[in-house]
Design a protein around this motif. Sequence first.
Motif, PDB file in Angstrom:
ATOM      1  N   ALA A   7       0.838  -1.204   0.000  1.00  0.00           N
ATOM      2  CA  ALA A   7       0.000   0.000   0.000  1.00  0.00           C
ATOM      3  C   ALA A   7       0.872   1.253   0.000  1.00  0.00           C
ATOM      4  O   ALA A   7       0.579   2.220  -0.710  1.00  0.00           O
ATOM      5  N   ARG A   8       1.941   1.231   0.770  1.00  0.00           N
ATOM      6  CA  ARG A   8       2.861   2.381   0.800  1.00  0.00           C
ATOM      7  C   ARG A   8       3.501   2.593  -0.569  1.00  0.00           C
ATOM      8  O   ARG A   8       3.627   3.725  -1.028  1.00  0.00           O
ATOM      9  N   LEU A   9       3.900   1.498  -1.216  1.00  0.00           N
ATOM     10  CA  LEU A   9       4.491   1.599  -2.545  1.00  0.00           C
ATOM     11  C   LEU A   9       3.484   2.162  -3.545  1.00  0.00           C
ATOM     12  O   LEU A   9       3.806   3.070  -4.317  1.00  0.00           O
ATOM     13  N   SER A  10       2.271   1.655  -3.525  1.00  0.00           N
ATOM     14  CA  SER A  10       1.236   2.141  -4.444  1.00  0.00           C
ATOM     15  C   SER A  10       0.949   3.617  -4.231  1.00  0.00           C
ATOM     16  O   SER A  10       0.836   4.382  -5.192  1.00  0.00           O
ATOM     17  N   ALA A  11       0.837   4.034  -2.986  1.00  0.00           N
ATOM     18  CA  ALA A  11       0.572   5.447  -2.685  1.00  0.00           C
ATOM     19  C   ALA A  11       1.736   6.324  -3.134  1.00  0.00           C
ATOM     20  O   ALA A  11       1.523   7.389  -3.734  1.00  0.00           O
ATOM     21  N   THR A  12       2.950   5.880  -2.894  1.00  0.00           N
ATOM     22  CA  THR A  12       4.117   6.659  -3.312  1.00  0.00           C
ATOM     23  C   THR A  12       4.155   6.808  -4.821  1.00  0.00           C
ATOM     24  O   THR A  12       4.381   7.913  -5.338  1.00  0.00           O
ATOM     25  N   CYS A  13       3.900   5.730  -5.546  1.00  0.00           N
ATOM     26  CA  CYS A  13       3.898   5.789  -7.018  1.00  0.00           C
ATOM     27  C   CYS A  13       2.791   6.708  -7.531  1.00  0.00           C
ATOM     28  O   CYS A  13       3.003   7.460  -8.492  1.00  0.00           O
ATOM     29  N   LEU A  14       1.626   6.665  -6.894  1.00  0.00           N
ATOM     30  CA  LEU A  14       0.516   7.534  -7.295  1.00  0.00           C
ATOM     31  C   LEU A  14       0.904   9.003  -7.121  1.00  0.00           C
ATOM     32  O   LEU A  14       0.718   9.821  -8.027  1.00  0.00           O
ATOM     33  N   PHE A  15       1.461   9.338  -5.957  1.00  0.00           N
ATOM     34  CA  PHE A  15       1.866  10.722  -5.724  1.00  0.00           C
ATOM     35  C   PHE A  15       3.036  11.117  -6.624  1.00  0.00           C
ATOM     36  O   PHE A  15       3.094  12.250  -7.101  1.00  0.00           O
ATOM     37  N   ASP A  16       3.972  10.170  -6.886  1.00  0.00           N
ATOM     38  CA  ASP A  16       5.054  10.449  -7.843  1.00  0.00           C
ATOM     39  C   ASP A  16       4.470  10.898  -9.177  1.00  0.00           C
ATOM     40  O   ASP A  16       4.895  11.903  -9.754  1.00  0.00           O
ATOM     41  N   ASP A  17       3.485  10.137  -9.668  1.00  0.00           N
ATOM     42  CA  ASP A  17       2.875  10.444 -10.968  1.00  0.00           C
ATOM     43  C   ASP A  17       2.127  11.765 -10.955  1.00  0.00           C
ATOM     44  O   ASP A  17       2.187  12.529 -11.924  1.00  0.00           O
ATOM     45  N   CYS A  18       1.411  12.055  -9.871  1.00  0.00           N
ATOM     46  CA  CYS A  18       0.683  13.330  -9.777  1.00  0.00           C
ATOM     47  C   CYS A  18       1.643  14.514  -9.839  1.00  0.00           C
ATOM     48  O   CYS A  18       1.395  15.479 -10.564  1.00  0.00           O
ATOM     49  N   VAL A  19       2.725  14.424  -9.086  1.00  0.00           N
ATOM     50  CA  VAL A  19       3.697  15.527  -9.062  1.00  0.00           C
ATOM     51  C   VAL A  19       4.407  15.643 -10.406  1.00  0.00           C
ATOM     52  O   VAL A  19       4.670  16.742 -10.884  1.00  0.00           O
ATOM     53  N   GLU A  20       4.667  14.511 -11.063  1.00  0.00           N
ATOM     54  CA  GLU A  20       5.398  14.533 -12.325  1.00  0.00           C
ATOM     55  C   GLU A  20       4.529  14.936 -13.516  1.00  0.00           C
ATOM     56  O   GLU A  20       4.968  15.721 -14.363  1.00  0.00           O
ATOM     57  N   HIS A  21       3.311  14.428 -13.601  1.00  0.00           N
ATOM     58  CA  HIS A  21       2.531  14.520 -14.841  1.00  0.00           C
ATOM     59  C   HIS A  21       1.304  15.424 -14.820  1.00  0.00           C
ATOM     60  O   HIS A  21       0.751  15.701 -15.887  1.00  0.00           O
ATOM     61  N   CYS A  22       0.860  15.876 -13.666  1.00  0.00           N
ATOM     62  CA  CYS A  22      -0.436  16.557 -13.596  1.00  0.00           C
ATOM     63  C   CYS A  22      -0.349  18.078 -13.551  1.00  0.00           C
ATOM     64  O   CYS A  22      -1.329  18.742 -13.237  1.00  0.00           O
ATOM     65  N   GLY A  23       0.794  18.644 -13.856  1.00  0.00           N
ATOM     66  CA  GLY A  23       0.904  20.092 -13.948  1.00  0.00           C
ATOM     67  C   GLY A  23       1.366  20.757 -12.669  1.00  0.00           C
ATOM     68  O   GLY A  23       1.404  20.139 -11.602  1.00  0.00           O
ATOM     69  N   PRO A  24       1.695  22.040 -12.787  1.00  0.00           N
ATOM     70  CA  PRO A  24       2.256  22.782 -11.653  1.00  0.00           C
ATOM     71  C   PRO A  24       1.331  22.867 -10.444  1.00  0.00           C
ATOM     72  O   PRO A  24       1.791  22.788  -9.304  1.00  0.00           O
ATOM     73  N   GLN A  25       0.034  23.052 -10.679  1.00  0.00           N
ATOM     74  CA  GLN A  25      -0.896  23.160  -9.551  1.00  0.00           C
ATOM     75  C   GLN A  25      -0.952  21.848  -8.764  1.00  0.00           C
ATOM     76  O   GLN A  25      -0.891  21.848  -7.536  1.00  0.00           O
ATOM     77  N   ALA A  26      -1.043  20.722  -9.472  1.00  0.00           N
ATOM     78  CA  ALA A  26      -1.067  19.420  -8.800  1.00  0.00           C
ATOM     79  C   ALA A  26       0.256  19.164  -8.085  1.00  0.00           C
ATOM     80  O   ALA A  26       0.269  18.638  -6.969  1.00  0.00           O
ATOM     81  N   ALA A  27       1.357  19.539  -8.732  1.00  0.00           N
ATOM     82  CA  ALA A  27       2.662  19.343  -8.102  1.00  0.00           C
ATOM     83  C   ALA A  27       2.735  20.098  -6.782  1.00  0.00           C
ATOM     84  O   ALA A  27       3.166  19.543  -5.762  1.00  0.00           O
ATOM     85  N   SER A  28       2.289  21.342  -6.779  1.00  0.00           N
ATOM     86  CA  SER A  28       2.302  22.140  -5.546  1.00  0.00           C
ATOM     87  C   SER A  28       1.358  21.578  -4.499  1.00  0.00           C
ATOM     88  O   SER A  28       1.650  21.605  -3.307  1.00  0.00           O
ATOM     89  N   THR A  29       0.224  21.054  -4.945  1.00  0.00           N
ATOM     90  CA  THR A  29      -0.780  20.514  -4.027  1.00  0.00           C
ATOM     91  C   THR A  29      -0.325  19.207  -3.387  1.00  0.00           C
ATOM     92  O   THR A  29      -0.484  19.005  -2.182  1.00  0.00           O
ATOM     93  N   TYR A  30       0.239  18.298  -4.189  1.00  0.00           N
ATOM     94  CA  TYR A  30       0.530  16.948  -3.711  1.00  0.00           C
ATOM     95  C   TYR A  30       1.968  16.735  -3.246  1.00  0.00           C
ATOM     96  O   TYR A  30       2.269  15.723  -2.615  1.00  0.00           O
ATOM     97  N   ALA A  31       2.859  17.667  -3.531  1.00  0.00           N
ATOM     98  CA  ALA A  31       4.251  17.507  -3.119  1.00  0.00           C
ATOM     99  C   ALA A  31       4.410  17.345  -1.601  1.00  0.00           C
ATOM    100  O   ALA A  31       5.203  16.504  -1.162  1.00  0.00           O
ATOM    101  N   PRO A  32       3.683  18.093  -0.772  1.00  0.00           N
ATOM    102  CA  PRO A  32       3.863  17.901   0.676  1.00  0.00           C
ATOM    103  C   PRO A  32       3.510  16.489   1.157  1.00  0.00           C
ATOM    104  O   PRO A  32       4.215  15.930   2.002  1.00  0.00           O
ATOM    105  N   GLN A  33       2.436  15.905   0.598  1.00  0.00           N
ATOM    106  CA  GLN A  33       2.077  14.541   0.982  1.00  0.00           C
ATOM    107  C   GLN A  33       3.137  13.554   0.508  1.00  0.00           C
ATOM    108  O   GLN A  33       3.518  12.624   1.233  1.00  0.00           O
ATOM    109  N   LEU A  34       3.611  13.736  -0.723  1.00  0.00           N
ATOM    110  CA  LEU A  34       4.658  12.860  -1.241  1.00  0.00           C
ATOM    111  C   LEU A  34       5.924  13.009  -0.408  1.00  0.00           C
ATOM    112  O   LEU A  34       6.562  12.016  -0.060  1.00  0.00           O
TER     113      LEU A  34
END
Length: 102
Positions: A7-34
Amino acid sequence: GTRDGRARLSATCLFDDCVEHCGPQAASTYAPQLLQGVVESLNDPESDAELIQAAVYGLAQISRNAPNALSARLGQDLLMKIYNLCSNTSKSEADDSALFEN
């Protein structure tokens, strides 16, 4: 956080992808959780090589796409952890080879 490694691996990969691929706003939003997951994964002796690889990759994505989420002090601490991991791991060890892929 959960102690379930998959579960930790899956969550980390999901947040990795959000920060990498979903644009600057998503990167700023999800980077703290990642970043929280990265810190936990790199500090947990129970983390396997696959989770550590995803955490290191996530740190690279934070650095590229949301650098303001990372303080200089924390960045230095995490880089030292990564250096120590790589220095103390043999590339020939099959279980740890994922650490060197990225």
